[in-house]
Design an enzyme around this catalytic site. Structure first.
Site, short mmCIF file in Angstrom:
data_model
loop_
_atom_site.label_atom_id
_atom_site.label_comp_id
_atom_site.label_asym_id
_atom_site.label_seq_id
_atom_site.Cartn_x
_atom_site.Cartn_y
_atom_site.Cartn_z
N LYS A 1 49.49 32.77 39.88
CA LYS A 1 50.67 32.05 39.40
C LYS A 1 50.55 31.74 37.91
O LYS A 1 51.54 31.84 37.17
CB LYS A 1 50.87 30.77 40.21
N ASP B 1 58.26 49.54 47.49
CA ASP B 1 56.95 48.92 47.42
C ASP B 1 56.60 48.81 45.94
O ASP B 1 56.30 49.82 45.29
CB ASP B 1 55.92 49.76 48.17
N TYR C 1 45.29 31.91 44.20
CA TYR C 1 46.69 31.51 44.05
C TYR C 1 46.93 31.01 42.63
O TYR C 1 47.91 31.40 41.98
CB TYR C 1 47.01 30.42 45.07
#
Length: 348
Positions: A177, A77, A173
């Site tokens: 990014k 993880d 998003y």
């Protein structure tokens, strides 16, 4: 996947997020090029999966071994610093080196509602989203980059979405990014004077496992989905971005690409490789041509307006696409935009 002549023999790679999609494609390509690959991620046999998908890192390793490559799956993880530190210690102990680090960690799609604007988003999952998509990359680089810096060699690749400077359609998003691209740039600056290179790499319209399932097709009959979405004609398999990563890792002059965002199909044309079917897809060219045709023949219907707006958001800061951006802005009725939102202008 077609056989690639081994060029990374003796090298050690680690692909964080090797479970599916681009990460799996990159892991397979690096192994096919001769590297030993550590495949990491949350979805492993006998453990809870990171997202509701069937793929596991064990399957990625099995695919590599079936093709004659060498790899190992280590469930990690990457939001858990202790687990990442143990991973780094294991790589140091077992391999004694790390030549290629690929950060393709994601697994956050279920957290996003693409219909929401920034003032409507659910903040309850915000920290979990940023931990999974951004902080995980920082943790991974923090603990694995030292193996490269100490040896004064290596390549760090941040896998992102899109090589354009504009907006990606959802505030979280886009934030993530863009931050990953900036992370690659910042690391590259701090790595100046070392033998380690950091850069960002983007696939195009990726035929990932989830995308194929969404369209109800398999890789064998993927072209059947073009009837549902004509843009699918310029899609690509995860092998293309994998081969792009392999070409970068094998390039003795890769430092000249440090800090930049590289698009897989552009690298295919530069380095002379192709996708598994021998094609080099060009999704951006198709998208540009289609929205240009729509904007040149108004009025726009709802779908046309959505596509023209989406492309304008992506390209308006690209000076090379200034003329197209002006056309799209006109078709959308966007007047009086300030320089931050208007089509790019050359600096005087």
């Amino acid at each position: 996947m077609a056989t690639i002549e081994p060029t990374l023999a003796g090298q050690v790679a680690l692909v964080a997020g090797a479970t599916r999609g681009a990460g799996r494609g990159i892991a397979r390509a690096l192994a096919a090029s001769g590297a030993f690959v550590y495949c990491t991620g949350r979805s492993a046999a006998g453990h809870p999966r990171g997202v509701d998908r069937p793929e596991t890192i064990d399957e990625t390793v099995a695919l590599i071994e079936q093709a004659g490559g060498r790899a190992v799956a280590i469930r990690t993880d990457h939001t858990n610093e202790d687990e990442v530190k143990r991973l780094a210690d294991r790589v140091r102990s077992e391999a004694g080196r790390l030549d290629v680090l690929i950060n393709s960690i994601w697994g956050a799609d279920p957290m996003l509602n693409w219909s929401q604007r920034f003032w409507e988003i659910d903040l309850a999952t915000l920290r979990a989203y940023l931990d999974q998509t951004l902080v995980s990359h920082l943790i991974t680089n923090r603990h694995l980059a030292p193996l490269m810096v100490e040896a004064n060699r290596g390549l760090i690749v941040e896998v992102i979405d899109g090589h354009f400077a504009g907006y990606r359609g959802h505030i979280l998003y886009d934030l993530t990014k863009a931050s990953l691209a900036r992370l690659a740039y910042g690391m590259a600056m701090e790595l100046v004077g070392t033998g380690v290179t950091a850069l960002a790499l983007s696939p195009g319209f990726l035929r990932s496992e989830a995308v194929l399932e969404h369209f109800g097709v398999r890789e064998e009959n993927w072209r059947d989905a073009i009837a549902k979405d004509p843009y699918f004609a310029e899609s690509e398999t995860p092998a293309l971005v994998g081969r792009a990563a392999g070409a970068l890792a094998a390039d003795p002059d890769v430092k000249r690409k440090a800090g930049l965002i590289h698009f897989a199909s552009d690298l295919a044309r530069e380095y002379g490789f192709s996708d598994v079917d021998g094609r080099v897809p060009d999704f951006p060219r198709m998208f540009d041509a289609n929205v240009k045709a729509m904007a040149s023949a108004p009025p726009l219907d709802d779908q046309g307006r959505f596509l023209v707006w989406a492309r304008y958001c992506q390209i308006h800061q690209d000076l090379a696409r200034r003329e197209l951006a002006i056309l799209l802005a006109s078709a959308l009725g966007l007047d009086g935009l300030g320089p931050g939102l208007a089509p790019a202008q050359a600096h005087r």
